[in-house]
Design a protein around this motif. Structure first.
Motif, PDB file in Angstrom:
ATOM      1  N   GLY A 432       0.771  -1.181   0.033  1.00  0.00           N
ATOM      2  CA  GLY A 432       0.137  -0.051  -0.026  1.00  0.00           C
ATOM      3  C   GLY A 432       0.812   1.176   0.000  1.00  0.00           C
ATOM      4  N   HIS A 433       0.194   2.494  -0.460  1.00  0.00           N
ATOM      5  CA  HIS A 433       1.066   3.737  -0.260  1.00  0.00           C
ATOM      6  C   HIS A 433       0.023   4.677  -0.202  1.00  0.00           C
ATOM      7  N   LYS A 434       0.653   5.892  -0.063  1.00  0.00           N
ATOM      8  CA  LYS A 434      -0.519   7.128   0.020  1.00  0.00           C
ATOM      9  C   LYS A 434      -0.845   7.416  -1.636  1.00  0.00           C
ATOM     10  N   PHE A 449     -13.209   6.379   7.617  1.00  0.00           N
ATOM     11  CA  PHE A 449     -11.888   5.461   7.667  1.00  0.00           C
ATOM     12  C   PHE A 449     -12.230   4.319   6.518  1.00  0.00           C
ATOM     13  N   ARG A 450     -13.417   3.962   6.101  1.00  0.00           N
ATOM     14  CA  ARG A 450     -13.492   2.860   5.550  1.00  0.00           C
ATOM     15  C   ARG A 450     -13.496   3.338   4.127  1.00  0.00           C
ATOM     16  N   SER A 453      -9.868   3.645   3.203  1.00  0.00           N
ATOM     17  CA  SER A 453      -9.263   2.210   2.672  1.00  0.00           C
ATOM     18  C   SER A 453      -9.652   1.915   1.517  1.00  0.00           C
ATOM     19  N   ARG A 456      -7.664   3.863  -1.104  1.00  0.00           N
ATOM     20  CA  ARG A 456      -6.286   3.367  -1.402  1.00  0.00           C
ATOM     21  C   ARG A 456      -6.276   2.303  -2.190  1.00  0.00           C
ATOM     22  N   ASN A 457      -7.320   1.259  -1.883  1.00  0.00           N
ATOM     23  CA  ASN A 457      -7.195   0.007  -2.469  1.00  0.00           C
ATOM     24  C   ASN A 457      -7.647   0.195  -4.147  1.00  0.00           C
ATOM     25  N   ARG A 460      -4.555   1.071  -5.700  1.00  0.00           N
ATOM     26  CA  ARG A 460      -3.425   0.245  -5.470  1.00  0.00           C
ATOM     27  C   ARG A 460      -3.454  -0.694  -6.576  1.00  0.00           C
ATOM     28  N   TYR A 554     -16.888  -4.066   2.085  1.00  0.00           N
ATOM     29  CA  TYR A 554     -15.695  -3.973   1.845  1.00  0.00           C
ATOM     30  C   TYR A 554     -15.107  -4.064   0.502  1.00  0.00           C
TER      31      TYR A 554
ATOM     32  N   ALA B  98      -2.299  -4.409   3.840  1.00  0.00           N
ATOM     33  CA  ALA B  98      -1.238  -3.708   3.344  1.00  0.00           C
ATOM     34  C   ALA B  98      -1.465  -2.409   2.714  1.00  0.00           C
ATOM     35  N   PHE B 135       3.403   2.042   6.511  1.00  0.00           N
ATOM     36  CA  PHE B 135       2.584   1.110   6.037  1.00  0.00           C
ATOM     37  C   PHE B 135       3.406  -0.156   6.091  1.00  0.00           C
TER      38      PHE B 135
END
Lengths: 633, 233
Positions: A432-434, A449-450, A453, A456-457, A460, A554, B98, B135
């Motif tokens: 993962g990364h920003k 928060f969700r 996430s 980011r996914n 990703r 999710y 991750a 991370f």
């Protein structure tokens, strides 16, 4: 070699579901393009056959002067070596006043020979040929023509010059028969020759012998105004185009006719005008629609090839992904890269080849027979002639096969780049990364928060993102354009476009269905891959105590967010596509699209994506929690 | 009343015609705040036992009382609630998300629990106060396992279940992780169950359950557990 084939067959059996759906979507694509491509040849052939049977004149020589054509002129023209058959008659377009109502009726009167002419065969639909004076025949009914039945009496006032005074004399005409003129097919009305802005309300046929004799005596000999000609198919030939099976829309035909036309015009006869089918309203209308269908048939294949490329890309990427250990094994056994690639290329080619065959087989006969009847709302349609013109379909099929091969080679080679040792392991989850969104601090802080996430996914797995967005966008654009075309067609004024409305219905349905299928397919594949790659994450979430709906959302949240991006992009694309179509087809405008179509398109897409999600929820929930205990590295 | 009481637990799997008993009548108790090691070779039934205590699987017969509730009789939904509120899980391979930072990984577990601790506080306690925004890929194995422990403890569970917590770590790191587990457990009065095949761990435990062929071979209680620093393997 034997083992190699066994391996290929096993793989195919293992992936049969995926391969079948890939084949299906490619089939629909090829079928649609092939069917659309054969549509205008079918239309042209069917109407050409009707023209042949009706022995329509290739050229009409019309006198522009009341005196008509002189015997000498007729003799000169008919004795041209290029003229095979001819028929002389009189026609006049004029307003006729009805008694009492003073209503003006735009009427065309034909004075035809006593027997059925050789050129332009009138077909008797009802009643009989006139055999008494004051008996007439009328053209079969259409939207602007008055409906008559056999035995009806029509009173008309005809101004006659009697002893120097013009008097309106009322005549009573009796309808003895209804005929069909092979040149008058438009149901929306035939324009007046003297004033094309007006349409005819009556077309009356009078035979020479039934023509009231006292009128004849008053006017003298009725002048011949029209000379119907059938030309020879080649200089010196004795065959006419009624003897050939050539399309009346073919350039060969038009060139030849124009050649003879020029020859007649070069004779220097005064006060005549040469008309060909290109000046015939029915012929022209039909030709216009064929051109439009051809434009559509050219644009959509490009879209379909893109769609199939995406589908092949996802399917093959998934298949190759799932067979990583096998590929690694083959590689470590020393099987060459090309052999491994060939295996998947073989699968892709087999599917697309099969799809091409079935698609051509289904699309060529089915689409024309669905759409052709729609033309009967505009024109008296002759029986459909079966024409298999597979060029467009074959080009699309070849395009799809080539794209499939290219995409498969690309996907497989990408995997083969890895060393066998790392191939033996399942694909490692990506680090993962920003994301760039996080730099927009005020936005990021507001997100729950969700959602963080999920975002980011999404970034990703960039390939998934691109593929989902592109295919959902493509699908949305097609759905919007499909629904929009119906709106645009519906908004058109006048019956002239009723065929377009009729044609747009089935075409739009196929496009919309195809587009929705695409979104289902790609979203299903990508979500499935997503779930497959993230079993460990899902298992961990379950162990941590996530409830079923929390685990599924999710995944779904990501899919829906990506799909939403695709939809927004797709709506823009759809607007562009529709604008292009309306501009190019020269009908309607973007403004005709109802506001609810924009929302409807999005709702349809969302509904179908939700269906896919529901289909996959079982797979998500089936995730074995003990997966979380297993090793990755 | 013991924190955990396993009573005659049998877990059998159907394999074609034959029935395999992965767990064959296992009984033992874990007292409140007790540090228990379940020891056994691979294939002995450790993982099956772990799955059942962790609420991922239900026994074929027998009872598993956790704070007086029989977990063995819970349905799927209740088991999810049980995992959510009562079990903290430490995985051999950490299983961190991750795409989430250390802090977010802890938040992930905390946001659904009632009496959870603050993620920042927990991360500081496991010694990662200055690595919260990293991370997993930017952390070492030991650090990742610390995040995993923080995640498990932040939920404020009644049981901490650890599956070979040092299995993927080197000797020194493994030791420090074990020490952390031990200290955290003492400090927070948690019952800890560590499932491992590493016999060296038995000396640090309050209680050792030896498992072999699905049976509890012996259960011994250490009156004087040896501090981890002094254990060698």
């Amino acid at each position: 070699m034997k083992a190699y084939f066994k391996n290929v067959l096993r793989s195919m059996r293992g992936n049969v579901g995926k391969l079948i759906s890939l084949t299906l979507i490619a089939t629909v694509g090829v079928a649609f393009v092939a069917g659309l491509g054969t549509l205008s040849p079918t239309i042209e052939a069917s109407y050409s056959e009707a023209y042949r049977q009706g022995h329509v004149p290739d050229i009409i020589v019309k006198a522009t002067d009341l005196a008509g054509l002189s015997d000498g002129d007729i003799e000169a023209i008919t004795s041209l070596p290029d003229v095979v058959l001819s028929s002389a008659l009189t026609s006049v377009d004029m307003p006729i006043t009805l008694p009492r109502t003073e209503q003006e009726i735009n009427t065309r009167i034909y004075v035809v020979p006593d027997e059925i002419p050789e050129v332009n065969v009138l077909t008797l639909e009802d009643g009989s040929w006139p055999d008494e004076a004051m008996e007439i025949m009328v053209e079969r009914h259409n939207e602007t023509l008055t409906a008559h039945s056999v035995g009806d009496e029509i009173n008309v006032d005809i101004p006659l010059d009697i002893f120097g005074e013009t008097l309106d004399i009322t005549f009573t005409l009796t309808v003895s028969g209804i005929v069909a003129n092979p040149m008058i097919l438009l149901k929306t009305g035939e324009p007046m020759l003297t004033d094309p802005a007006k349409t005819l309300n009556d077309i009356i046929y009078v035979t020479r012998s039934s023509f009231p004799s006292f009128i004849q005596s008053l006017y003298g000999v009725i002048p011949i105004t029209d000379l119907y000609l059938q030309v020879s198919t080649a200089p010196g030939a004795s065959t006419t185009y009624s003897d050939l099976t050539l399309s009346y829309y073919s350039p060969e035909y038009l060139d030849r006719v124009n050649e003879v036309k020029e020859a007649i015009e070069a004779m220097g006869i005064e006060d005549i005008q040469c008309l060909t089918l290109e000046q015939n309203a029915s012929y022209m209308t039909l030709g216009g629609y064929c051109d439009k269908v051809d434009v559509i048939a050219l644009i959509f294949p490009l879209f379909f090839i893109l769609v199939v490329a995406l589908v092949v890309l996802t399917t093959m990427a998934r298949t190759v992904d799932e067979e990583r250990p096998q590929i690694a094994c083959m590689k470590s056994l020393g099987v060459g890269n090309s052999r491994i690639v060939m295996k998947y290329v073989f699968m892709a080619v087999l599917c697309t080849l099969l799809a091409s065959g079935i698609g051509l087989g289904i699309g060529l006969p089915v689409l024309p027979s669905v759409i052709y009847p729609a033309f009967s709302t505009l024109l008296y349609s002759p029986e459909m002639q079966w024409v298999l013109s597979p060029t467009a379909g074959i080009i699309a099929a070849l395009g799809i096969i080539l794209v499939a091969v290219g995409v498969t080679v690309y996907v497989t080679l990408k995997q083969l780049h890895e060393r066998p040792a790392s191939l033996l392991l399942p694909k490692a989850p990506k680090a993962g990364h920003k994301t760039w969104i996080e730099r927009v601090g005020f936005l990021w802080k507001r997100l729950s928060f969700r959602y963080k996430s999920s975002l980011r996914n999404i970034f990703r797995y960039k390939t998934h993102l691109v593929m989902t967005v592109v295919s959902v966008a493509g699908s949305t654009a097609l759905v919007f354009a499909g629904l929009g075309l119906v709106d645009v067609a519906n908004a058109l004024e006048g019956g002239n476009y009723s065929t377009l409305k009729g044609t747009m219905g089935p075409i739009a349905t196929v496009v919309v269905c195809f587009a929705l299928l695409l979104s289902i397919f790609v979203v299903y594949n990508l979500t499935n891959m997503n779930i497959g790659e993230r079993q460990r994450e899902l298992a961990t979430l379950k162990v941590l105590g996530y409830r079923d709906w929390e685990v599924t959302t999710y995944i779904y949240r990501e899919v829906l967010m990506m799909a939403l991006m695709g939809m927004v992009l797709g709506l823009g694309l759809g607007v562009l596509l529709l604008w292009f179509l309306t501009y190019y087809l020269e009908f309607g405008s973007l403004g005709d699209v109802m506001w609810w179509n924009y929302i409807g398109t999005l709702l349809l897409e969302i509904a179908f994506i939700l269906v896919v999600d529901l289909l996959l929820s079982r797979k998500i929930l089936k995730t074995d929690m003990t997966t979380s205990l297993k090793s990755v590295e | 009343m013991p924190a955990i009481s396993a009573q005659h637990i049998i877990r059998s799997f159907q394999n074609g015609q034959s029935e395999i008993r992965a767990l064959d009548d296992i009984s033992f108790d874990v007292e409140n705040g007790e540090f228990t090691v379940v020891l056994g070779p691979s294939g002995a039934g450790k993982t099956t036992l772990l799955n059942i205590i962790g609420g991922m699987d239900s026994p074929t017969s027998g009872h598993l009382l956790v704070n007086g509730t029989d977990v063995a009789t819970l349905g799927k939904r209740e088991l999810t609630d049980y995992r959510r509120n009562h079990v903290g899980f430490v995985f051999q391979f950490y299983n961190l998300m991750a795409n989430l930072t250390a802090r977010e990984n802890v938040e992930l577990a905390v946001e659904m629990c009632k009496d959870a601790y603050s993620p920042e506080e927990m991360l500081r306690k496991v010694g990662l106060g200055d690595r919260m925004d990293n991370f997993p890929a930017q952390l070492s194995g030991g650090e990742q396992q610390r995040v995993s422990i923080a995640r498990a403890l932040a939920k404020n569970p009644s049981i901490l279940l650890c599956d070979e917590p040092t299995g993927a770590l080197d000797y020194q790191t493994g030791k420090s992780v074990l020490k952390l587990l031990h200290d955290m457990c003492r400090e927070n009065k948690k019952s800890v169950i560590i499932v491992t095949h590493n016999a060296a761990l038995k000396d640090m435990a309050d209680k050792v359950v030896h498992i072999k062929n699905g049976k509890a071979e012996s259960i011994e209680t250490n009156e004087h557990p040896i501090p981890i620093e002094e254990i060698e393997w």
